[in-house]
Write an enzyme that holds these catalytic residues in place. Structure first.
Site, PDB file in Angstrom:
ATOM      1  N   LYS A 193       5.165  -7.698  -5.578  1.00  0.00           N
ATOM      2  CA  LYS A 193       5.051  -6.813  -4.411  1.00  0.00           C
ATOM      3  C   LYS A 193       5.124  -7.636  -3.122  1.00  0.00           C
ATOM      4  CE  LYS A 193       2.321  -3.390  -6.956  1.00  0.00           C
ATOM      5  NZ  LYS A 193       1.017  -2.788  -7.232  1.00  0.00           N
ATOM      6  N   GLN A 200      -5.204  -3.643  -6.323  1.00  0.00           N
ATOM      7  CA  GLN A 200      -4.551  -3.644  -7.629  1.00  0.00           C
ATOM      8  C   GLN A 200      -5.545  -3.241  -8.721  1.00  0.00           C
ATOM      9  OE1 GLN A 200      -1.304  -4.013  -7.964  1.00  0.00           O
ATOM     10  NE2 GLN A 200      -1.264  -3.871 -10.188  1.00  0.00           N
ATOM     11  N   ASP A 241      -0.372   3.522  -2.081  1.00  0.00           N
ATOM     12  CA  ASP A 241      -0.311   3.760  -3.528  1.00  0.00           C
ATOM     13  C   ASP A 241      -0.339   5.262  -3.833  1.00  0.00           C
ATOM     14  OD1 ASP A 241      -0.014   1.652  -5.329  1.00  0.00           O
ATOM     15  OD2 ASP A 241      -2.081   0.981  -5.079  1.00  0.00           O
TER      16      ASP A 241
HETATM   17  N1  GUN Z   1      -1.953  -1.017 -11.654  1.00  0.00           N
HETATM   18  C1  GUN Z   1      -0.912  -0.550 -12.371  1.00  0.00           C
HETATM   19  N2  GUN Z   1      -0.043   0.108 -11.567  1.00  0.00           N
HETATM   20  C2  GUN Z   1      -0.561   0.060 -10.323  1.00  0.00           C
HETATM   21  C3  GUN Z   1      -0.121   0.565  -9.066  1.00  0.00           C
HETATM   22  O1  GUN Z   1       0.923   1.209  -8.921  1.00  0.00           O
HETATM   23  N3  GUN Z   1      -0.934   0.296  -8.007  1.00  0.00           N
HETATM   24  C4  GUN Z   1      -2.106  -0.393  -8.125  1.00  0.00           C
HETATM   25  N4  GUN Z   1      -2.843  -0.585  -7.045  1.00  0.00           N
HETATM   26  N5  GUN Z   1      -2.536  -0.868  -9.291  1.00  0.00           N
HETATM   27  C5  GUN Z   1      -1.765  -0.641 -10.379  1.00  0.00           C
END
Ligand code: GUN
Length: 293
Positions: free
Chosen positions: A52, A96, A119
């Site tokens: 990311k 995350q 998100d």
């Molecule tokens: N863990 C697995 N997928 C995601 C996501 O799209 N965002 C976040 N913050 N954590 C995750």
């Protein structure tokens, strides 16, 4: 069978995002800014967050990463979120997941200012999505919609079977595919671990979204000829044969399902790459204030 090529589509969309980021920079003197918080040392989370951050740099965004030891207290984490909420230089904030057991993910999710919740996990954004109002759509479902749009896959009137009801993918995907929108207007069946006739339901699907987190769960006999197959699975197994030390498997038995499908996403190279695009587009929209002022 044709591939829904996440690499091709994501590169194309990144070029478009980069152009808009450059425009923001020349108009305002600032870059869209995404902040990520990573707690602990989960291998998958480390990889996703690194990707990311790297992609932010690629499209001309600013990115910041705050790392915490697994032992961080919930109070300390919530205080950091509050600080970032108040920071006028930050457009998007993600924490995350998963988090260590002593931290309540619901408290963390609700603490994030919904106007920075790129998100799309905050109840305000999920509620607005349900009502078909402007909002941040969760990144993975958003990426899938962009992929369907890019390949002009007809969804209206189709039977979409979603396998898995997670907060992050399955549940929001089922709502999005049923919305009066394009892509959308599907008749949706949301299946999960307690579904009785799962194989039969999947066999009746025009569009299958596999988001159950089990390697090769969807097999060829479960799939109708000509179905569109979206594989959200990222199942990591250690492997001596790869440089990274692990190999990724989808939720779909690609080798045997692909010959029956009209369209299918590969793993890797499919939905995973599109998830990043969903996140970047939400961060861009936040910087442009097109959803919330
Ligand atoms: N863990 C697995 N997928 C995601 C996501 O799209 N965002 C976040 N913050 N954590 C995750």
């Amino acid at each position: 069978m044709e591939l829904l090529d996440g690499k091709f589509v994501s590169e194309k969309l990144k070029e478009e995002i980069a152009k808009e980021a450059a425009e923001i920079l020349s108009n305002t003197g600032r870059k869209p800014h995404l902040v990520a918080i990573l707690v602990g040392n989960d291998g998958g989370s480390e990889t996703y967050v690194a990707s990311k951050m790297k992609n932010c740099e690629k499209v001309g965004f600013k990115s910041s990463l705050f790392r915490y030891d697994e032992s961080v207290s919930e109070a300390e984490l919530l205080a950091k979120i509050e600080e970032i909420n108040q920071d006028g230089d930050v457009d998007g904030l993600i924490v995350q997941l998963p988090l260590p057991k002593h931290i309540d993910p619901e408290k963390v999710t609700e603490k994030i200012d919904f106007r920075k919740d790129v998100d799309g996990f905050h109840p305000v954004n999920l509620g607005r999505m349900m009502r078909n109002l402007p909002c941040f759509i969760p990144a993975t479902p958003y990426g899938i919609l962009l992929m369907l749009q890019e390949y002009k896959i007809e969804t209206s009137g189709k039977h979409c079977v979603v396998v898995g009801r997670s907060n992050i993918v399955g549940s929001p995907m089922s709502i999005l595919m049923a919305r009066n929108a394009s892509p959308g207007n599907c008749t949706v069946t949301l299946t999960h671990s307690k579904t009785k006739n799962l194989e039969e339901l999947v066999r009746s699907a025009d569009i299958v979204v596999a988001a159950i987190g089990r390697k090769n769960f969807i097999t060829a006999p479960m799939v109708k000829d000509g179905a569109v197959i979206i594989d959200v699975g990222i199942n990591r197994e250690t492997s001596a044969a790869t440089k990274s030390g692990y190999k990724l498997y989808g939720d779909v038995d690609f080798e045997n399902v692909a010959p029956k499908a009209s369209w299918i996403t590969p793993v890797p190279g499919g939905v995973g790459l599109m998830t990043i695009i969903g996140l970047l587009k939400n961060t861009l929209a936040s910087a442009q204030k097109t959803i919330y002022k």
